[in-house]
Scaffold this active site. Structure first.
Site, PDB file in Angstrom:
ATOM      1  N   SER A 174     -42.958 -72.576 -35.298  1.00  0.00           N
ATOM      2  CA  SER A 174     -44.041 -73.166 -36.085  1.00  0.00           C
ATOM      3  C   SER A 174     -43.795 -72.794 -37.548  1.00  0.00           C
ATOM      4  O   SER A 174     -44.546 -72.052 -38.152  1.00  0.00           O
ATOM      5  CB  SER A 174     -45.395 -72.639 -35.614  1.00  0.00           C
ATOM      6  N   HIS A 214     -45.568 -72.133 -29.005  1.00  0.00           N
ATOM      7  CA  HIS A 214     -44.791 -71.097 -28.316  1.00  0.00           C
ATOM      8  C   HIS A 214     -44.914 -71.153 -26.801  1.00  0.00           C
ATOM      9  O   HIS A 214     -44.353 -70.315 -26.099  1.00  0.00           O
ATOM     10  CB  HIS A 214     -45.218 -69.696 -28.781  1.00  0.00           C
ATOM     11  N   GLU A 228     -51.498 -67.547 -30.931  1.00  0.00           N
ATOM     12  CA  GLU A 228     -51.314 -66.144 -30.528  1.00  0.00           C
ATOM     13  C   GLU A 228     -52.650 -65.417 -30.388  1.00  0.00           C
ATOM     14  O   GLU A 228     -53.484 -65.477 -31.296  1.00  0.00           O
ATOM     15  CB  GLU A 228     -50.465 -65.405 -31.575  1.00  0.00           C
ATOM     16  N   GLU A 277     -42.902 -65.415 -27.013  1.00  0.00           N
ATOM     17  CA  GLU A 277     -42.979 -64.061 -27.569  1.00  0.00           C
ATOM     18  C   GLU A 277     -43.338 -63.026 -26.516  1.00  0.00           C
ATOM     19  O   GLU A 277     -43.755 -61.918 -26.840  1.00  0.00           O
ATOM     20  CB  GLU A 277     -43.983 -64.042 -28.734  1.00  0.00           C
ATOM     21  N   ASP A 297     -53.559 -65.572 -34.235  1.00  0.00           N
ATOM     22  CA  ASP A 297     -52.789 -66.436 -35.141  1.00  0.00           C
ATOM     23  C   ASP A 297     -53.055 -67.871 -34.705  1.00  0.00           C
ATOM     24  O   ASP A 297     -52.551 -68.318 -33.671  1.00  0.00           O
ATOM     25  CB  ASP A 297     -51.289 -66.127 -35.087  1.00  0.00           C
ATOM     26  N   GLU A 313     -55.084 -65.174 -38.622  1.00  0.00           N
ATOM     27  CA  GLU A 313     -53.904 -65.636 -39.361  1.00  0.00           C
ATOM     28  C   GLU A 313     -53.888 -67.160 -39.395  1.00  0.00           C
ATOM     29  O   GLU A 313     -54.152 -67.808 -38.373  1.00  0.00           O
ATOM     30  CB  GLU A 313     -52.659 -65.094 -38.648  1.00  0.00           C
ATOM     31  N   ASP A 332     -49.728 -66.784 -43.525  1.00  0.00           N
ATOM     32  CA  ASP A 332     -48.338 -66.816 -43.037  1.00  0.00           C
ATOM     33  C   ASP A 332     -47.694 -68.087 -43.593  1.00  0.00           C
ATOM     34  O   ASP A 332     -47.030 -68.055 -44.636  1.00  0.00           O
ATOM     35  CB  ASP A 332     -48.339 -66.774 -41.502  1.00  0.00           C
ATOM     36  N   LYS A 336     -42.271 -62.237 -43.528  1.00  0.00           N
ATOM     37  CA  LYS A 336     -41.127 -62.598 -42.686  1.00  0.00           C
ATOM     38  C   LYS A 336     -39.941 -62.773 -43.619  1.00  0.00           C
ATOM     39  O   LYS A 336     -39.867 -63.769 -44.342  1.00  0.00           O
ATOM     40  CB  LYS A 336     -41.399 -63.916 -41.967  1.00  0.00           C
ATOM     41  N   HIS A 366     -41.902 -60.419 -37.009  1.00  0.00           N
ATOM     42  CA  HIS A 366     -40.753 -61.065 -36.361  1.00  0.00           C
ATOM     43  C   HIS A 366     -40.914 -62.584 -36.436  1.00  0.00           C
ATOM     44  O   HIS A 366     -41.861 -63.081 -37.045  1.00  0.00           O
ATOM     45  CB  HIS A 366     -40.722 -60.618 -34.880  1.00  0.00           C
ATOM     46  N   LYS A 370     -46.075 -56.944 -36.481  1.00  0.00           N
ATOM     47  CA  LYS A 370     -46.319 -57.975 -35.453  1.00  0.00           C
ATOM     48  C   LYS A 370     -44.974 -58.347 -34.857  1.00  0.00           C
ATOM     49  O   LYS A 370     -44.126 -58.917 -35.539  1.00  0.00           O
ATOM     50  CB  LYS A 370     -46.997 -59.158 -36.154  1.00  0.00           C
TER      51      LYS A 370
HETATM   52  P1  PGA Z   1     -42.822 -68.718 -35.673  1.00  0.00           P
HETATM   53  O1  PGA Z   1     -44.252 -68.134 -35.297  1.00  0.00           O
HETATM   54  O2  PGA Z   1     -41.864 -67.618 -35.750  1.00  0.00           O
HETATM   55  O3  PGA Z   1     -42.579 -69.694 -34.560  1.00  0.00           O
HETATM   56  O4  PGA Z   1     -43.007 -69.412 -37.012  1.00  0.00           O
HETATM   57  C1  PGA Z   1     -44.712 -66.885 -35.672  1.00  0.00           C
HETATM   58  C2  PGA Z   1     -45.963 -66.981 -36.484  1.00  0.00           C
HETATM   59  O5  PGA Z   1     -46.471 -68.094 -36.745  1.00  0.00           O
HETATM   60  O6  PGA Z   1     -46.463 -65.952 -36.925  1.00  0.00           O
HETATM   61 ZN    ZN Z   2     -48.211 -67.203 -37.957  1.00  0.00          ZN
END
Ligand code: PGA
Ligand code: ZN
Length: 409
Positions: free
Chosen positions: A41, A153, A162, A203, A240, A283, A310, A335, A363, A386
């Protein structure tokens, strides 16, 4: 401590898709290895992930990015002092020459940038977190463990991406890991007893079909209680939403449930959820372009709940500054591969801290066995880490590394 050579190769990530691993070798003999994770995503403003197209791996191979490292990047960086991380990252950015690192690939750049830091830390004989964090780093984060997967996911009917455990009452990182792992096992038995699927999402969290988001939260509450934790005091919950995936023509369209919501309805919905459940962090509750909506939800809920950007920020210092000016969010997800170099990730850390934002090192849903983000989290004193469920090795590698750092292992 000069760079002698840089090489890259193609490896597989946790979804079985190709990704890139880089190796930096120094004149002193030290070596550093790092790899690029990959999102599902992804935010629209992330550094570009360079993939080959064509037929191999369904068009997802990264041989062009590998060739860029072995050729141009190796030639440009050979001879540089590996301790000059800023100079190395500036050289990588200049060599790529595009605003979103699309020519050589953000995947190539982040692997090389991090591999340089790893090589330097080995050359000077320090753990990576100490090399990057210096004397001021080294605080272990609180984990945020994703135990129920939905959205992009998982192949279930849950739209929120999430549902995470946040062990706010833990006395140490080891205690936090125990609390989350026990709750994860309790959740598994709760699901089994109800005849719900215990299949896993990307995940490592469970991914059952459920009637509603509230059902997911009720299951978590049951599991938390069964594991002997007090909801809200010992163990809290983070979501999330990944609502950028829902943004559609100024509104939100939940793709699995087929519902439509306005921004106002989204804010009311999450406001209700945070009143009814011990949710400490939301998130991406709104879309990645909706700075005004983020400012509104932060104004309404931000005193008691972390509003985390994010996709909104994509670890990008310029987008973070824009968010701070707009009072959008009060926390940032970090990230490193979203921005493409270690130095720019550290810039985002500094700007966020300066504005009083909380830091969550993260991650990606497609991961490798690397535990570098665990060292980064400790180096910058991130408030949270996370890294998915307390299960599956690409996730536990990160938590196990912080367990080692906490023990000075
Ligand atoms: P992604 O998801 O690594 O698939 O982007 C993680 C997140 O959205 O935090
Ligand atoms: Zn996210």
């Amino acid at each position: 401590m000069r760079i002698k050579s840089i090489a890259a190769r193609q490896i597989l990530d946790s979804r079985g898709q190709p990704t890139l691993e880089a190796r930096v070798t120094l004149t002193c003999g030290a070596e550093g290895v790092a790899s690029a994770p990959s999102g599902a995503s992804t935010g629209a403003h992330e550094a570009h992930e360079l993939r080959d197209g064509g037929s191999a791996y369904g068009g997802r191979s990264v041989e062009r990015a590998v060739a860029g490292v072995n050729g141009e990047i190796c030639a440009a960086l050979t001879g540089l002092d590996v301790r000059d991380q800023r100079g190395i990252d500036a050289a990588l950015i200049a060599l790529d020459g595009t605003p979103n690192k699309s020519r050589l690939g953000g995947n190539a750049l982040i692997a090389v940038s991090l591999a340089c830091a790893v090589a330097a830390s080995k050359a000077v004989g320090m753990p990576l977190w100490r090399y990057i964090g210096g004397v001021s780093g080294g605080r272990c984060p609180c984990p945020m463990m994703n135990v129920l997967n939905g959205g992009a996911h998982a192949a279930n009917n849950v739209d929120i991406q999430e549902f995470m455990l946040v062990p706010v009452g833990a006395a140490s990182f080891a205690d936090a890991v125990r609390m989350c792992a026990e709750t994860y096992q309790a959740l598994k038995s709760v699901l089994r007893e109800r005849g719900l699927s215990i299949a896993l999402g990307d995940e490592g969290g469970f991914a059952p079909d459920l009637r509603s988001d509230e059902e997911a939260l009720e299951l978590l509450m049951l599991a938390i209680g069964r594991a002997g934790c007090i909801p809200g005091k010992g163990m809290a919950i983070a979501l999330d939403v990944a609502a950028s995936e829902w943004a559609d023509a100024g509104e939100y369209h939940l793709p699995k449930r087929g519902e439509r919501r306005s921004r106002k309805e989204m804010i009311e919905y999450f406001s209700r959820l945070t009143q009814n459940y011990p949710i400490v962090s939301l998130e991406d509750p709104l879309g990645e372009e909706d700075f005004a909506g983020f400012a509104e939800i932060t104004r309404q809920l931000g005193d008691s709940v972390m509003i985390v950007g994010d996709d909104l920020f994509t670890t990008n210092p310029a987008r973070l500054r824009k968010g701070i000016d707009a009072c959008a969010a009060n926390a940032i997800l970090l990230k490193p591969n979203q921005i493409g170099t270690l130095s720019e990730t550290i810039d985002a850390v500094r700007i966020a801290r300066g504005a009083g934002y909380r830091l969550i090192m993260s991650h990606r849903s497609g991961e490798t066995e690397s535990s570098i983000i665990a060292d980064l989290a400790c180096a910058v004193n991130a408030d949270f880490l996370k890294a998915g469920a307390p299960a599956r090795s690409e996730r536990t590698a990160k938590y196990n590394r912080v367990l080692a750092i906490e023990l000075d292992w």
